[in-house]
Design an enzyme around this catalytic site. Structure first.
Site, PDB file in Angstrom:
ATOM      1  N   CYS A   1      57.962 -24.665 -48.434  1.00 22.49           N
ATOM      2  CA  CYS A   1      58.277 -23.598 -47.474  1.00 22.49           C
ATOM      3  C   CYS A   1      57.777 -24.068 -46.113  1.00 22.49           C
ATOM      4  O   CYS A   1      56.562 -24.164 -45.895  1.00 22.49           O
ATOM      5  CB  CYS A   1      57.589 -22.297 -47.894  1.00 22.49           C
ATOM      6  SG  CYS A   1      57.880 -20.929 -46.750  1.00 22.49           S
TER       7      CYS A   1
ATOM      8  N   ASN B   1      58.566 -17.117 -53.879  1.00 20.38           N
ATOM      9  CA  ASN B   1      59.578 -16.290 -53.207  1.00 20.38           C
ATOM     10  C   ASN B   1      59.358 -14.808 -53.525  1.00 20.38           C
ATOM     11  O   ASN B   1      58.678 -14.464 -54.497  1.00 20.38           O
ATOM     12  CB  ASN B   1      60.972 -16.686 -53.686  1.00 20.38           C
ATOM     13  CG  ASN B   1      61.480 -17.965 -53.046  1.00 20.38           C
ATOM     14  OD1 ASN B   1      61.332 -18.182 -51.843  1.00 20.38           O
ATOM     15  ND2 ASN B   1      62.082 -18.825 -53.857  1.00 20.38           N
TER      16      ASN B   1
ATOM     17  N   ASN C   1      69.353 -22.439 -51.063  1.00 17.20           N
ATOM     18  CA  ASN C   1      69.243 -21.729 -49.783  1.00 17.20           C
ATOM     19  C   ASN C   1      70.482 -22.103 -48.965  1.00 17.20           C
ATOM     20  O   ASN C   1      70.806 -23.295 -48.873  1.00 17.20           O
ATOM     21  CB  ASN C   1      67.978 -22.184 -49.046  1.00 17.20           C
ATOM     22  CG  ASN C   1      66.727 -21.991 -49.893  1.00 17.20           C
ATOM     23  OD1 ASN C   1      66.215 -20.883 -50.004  1.00 17.20           O
ATOM     24  ND2 ASN C   1      66.234 -23.075 -50.503  1.00 17.20           N
TER      25      ASN C   1
ATOM     26  N   CYS D   1      63.975 -19.677 -41.527  1.00 18.97           N
ATOM     27  CA  CYS D   1      63.622 -20.475 -42.719  1.00 18.97           C
ATOM     28  C   CYS D   1      63.313 -21.879 -42.228  1.00 18.97           C
ATOM     29  O   CYS D   1      64.194 -22.528 -41.645  1.00 18.97           O
ATOM     30  CB  CYS D   1      64.806 -20.472 -43.682  1.00 18.97           C
ATOM     31  SG  CYS D   1      64.647 -21.611 -45.087  1.00 18.97           S
TER      32      CYS D   1
ATOM     33  N   THR E   1      62.482 -24.869 -43.821  1.00 17.47           N
ATOM     34  CA  THR E   1      63.230 -25.954 -44.461  1.00 17.47           C
ATOM     35  C   THR E   1      64.715 -25.824 -44.154  1.00 17.47           C
ATOM     36  O   THR E   1      65.423 -26.823 -44.014  1.00 17.47           O
ATOM     37  CB  THR E   1      63.004 -25.928 -45.986  1.00 17.47           C
ATOM     38  OG1 THR E   1      63.243 -24.597 -46.490  1.00 17.47           O
ATOM     39  CG2 THR E   1      61.594 -26.385 -46.346  1.00 17.47           C
TER      40      THR E   1
END
Ligand SMILES: N[C@H](CCC[C@H](N)C(=O)O)C(=O)O
Length: 287
Positions: free
Chosen positions: A73, A64, A184, A212, A214
């Site tokens: 990711c 990250n 997240n 994003c 995921t």
């Protein structure tokens, strides 16, 4: 060292080829590479390293922007796969990539890349806390959501509120007992009859990102559950673009664009304690 810049629906990455597994990437180096002003600028780093898993040739070492390590990711593995094909490091268009969350099977098309994201596991119900910009100073809004494990942790909140109006400049509050390693957080509109939704995300370790991978899988699973369904193909519109999520019994898929946009050379200076200095030796047009 060589670098390549790429993105998937504007979730962007610095790729670092490391065929001899010699790069020692500390958190400070990753923060410096990802810094939007002092560095190359990205949501994360993808080190391209030899895989120790016999099921794959290459391992995606994902970091990250804050230098932390994450298990998986989804946009990153799609950009990673695009790079492997364009760099001639994979001869075919279908292959497995090793990640900290396990092997992921990818199919690299001319424009879109599909990755089999494996099972998305629904966990406990919980709440995300978001500061309200409209109300009195200090007011917050609570959003019910569900924990979804996509190889990395997510809290997906289906809400009738206007997701575009949410203030995601700061990390939403969450239950640290449920997410001891951080989380997240996604906010998505209820699925339409055509299984479409709008989604925004505040990512662990990178802040709000334009998309994003995921997170769109976690959101799609939560959206289907809220609509009383277990499976379906969901069209997820994020600020960075549109992704398709397939949710089937026992596995999920993620499909969308993945683009390489530049390559060049970068020097890392400084030390582990001092901020890294940069010399951007050259930035070559289109990779
Ligand atoms: N920030 C995430 C990793 C990157 C996820 C996102 N960029 C994706 O495409 O899946 C985490 O700490 O779990």
């Amino acid at each position: 060292m060589e670098y390549v810049l790429g993105h998937g629906t504007e979730n962007d990455f610095v790729l670092l080829p490391d065929p001899d597994a010699r790069l020692d990437l500390g958190p400070a180096a990753v923060r410096a590479l990802c810094h939007r002003r002092r560095g190359l600028g990205a949501d994360g780093v993808l080190r391209v390293a030899p895989s120790e898993d016999p099921g794959a040739t290459w391992f995606m070492d994902y970091r990250n922007a804050d230098g932390s390590i994450a298990e998986m990711c989804g946009n990153g593995v799609r950009v990673f796969a695009r790079y492997l094909v364009e760099a001639g490091l994979e001869s075919g268009r279908e292959f497995d990539v090793a990640t900290r969350a396990g092997l992921r099977h990818v199919t690299v098309g001319e424009g879109e890349v599909t990755v089999d994201m494996g099972p998305a596991r629904i966990g406990a119900e919980s709440t995300a806390i978001v500061p309200s910009t409209a109300g009195p100073v200090g007011s917050v809004t609570s959003f019910p959501g569900i924990a979804v494990d996509v190889g990395n942790p997510h809290l997906a909140c289906v809400t009738g509120a206007d997701v575009d109006a949410l203030d995601l400049t700061v990390a939403p509050g969450y239950d640290p007992a449920l997410f001891p390693h951080g989380v997240n957080v996604e906010f998505l509109s209820p699925l339409t009859d055509g299984l479409a939704t709008r989604l925004r995300v505040h990512e662990r370790g990178s802040g709000e990102t334009r998309s994003c991978g995921t997170g769109t899988v976690a959101g799609a699973v939560a959206g289907l559950r809220a609509a009383g369904r277990d499976t379906g193909t969901v069209t997820v519109t994020t600020p960075g673009g549109v992704l398709q999520v397939g949710v089937e019994a026992g596995t999920t898929t993620l499909t969308g664009p993945a683009v390489l946009i530049a390559r060049g050379e970068v020097e890392l200076g400084g030390s582990d304690t001092e901020p890294y200095a940069f010399t951007r030796v050259a930035q070559v047009a289109r990779a």
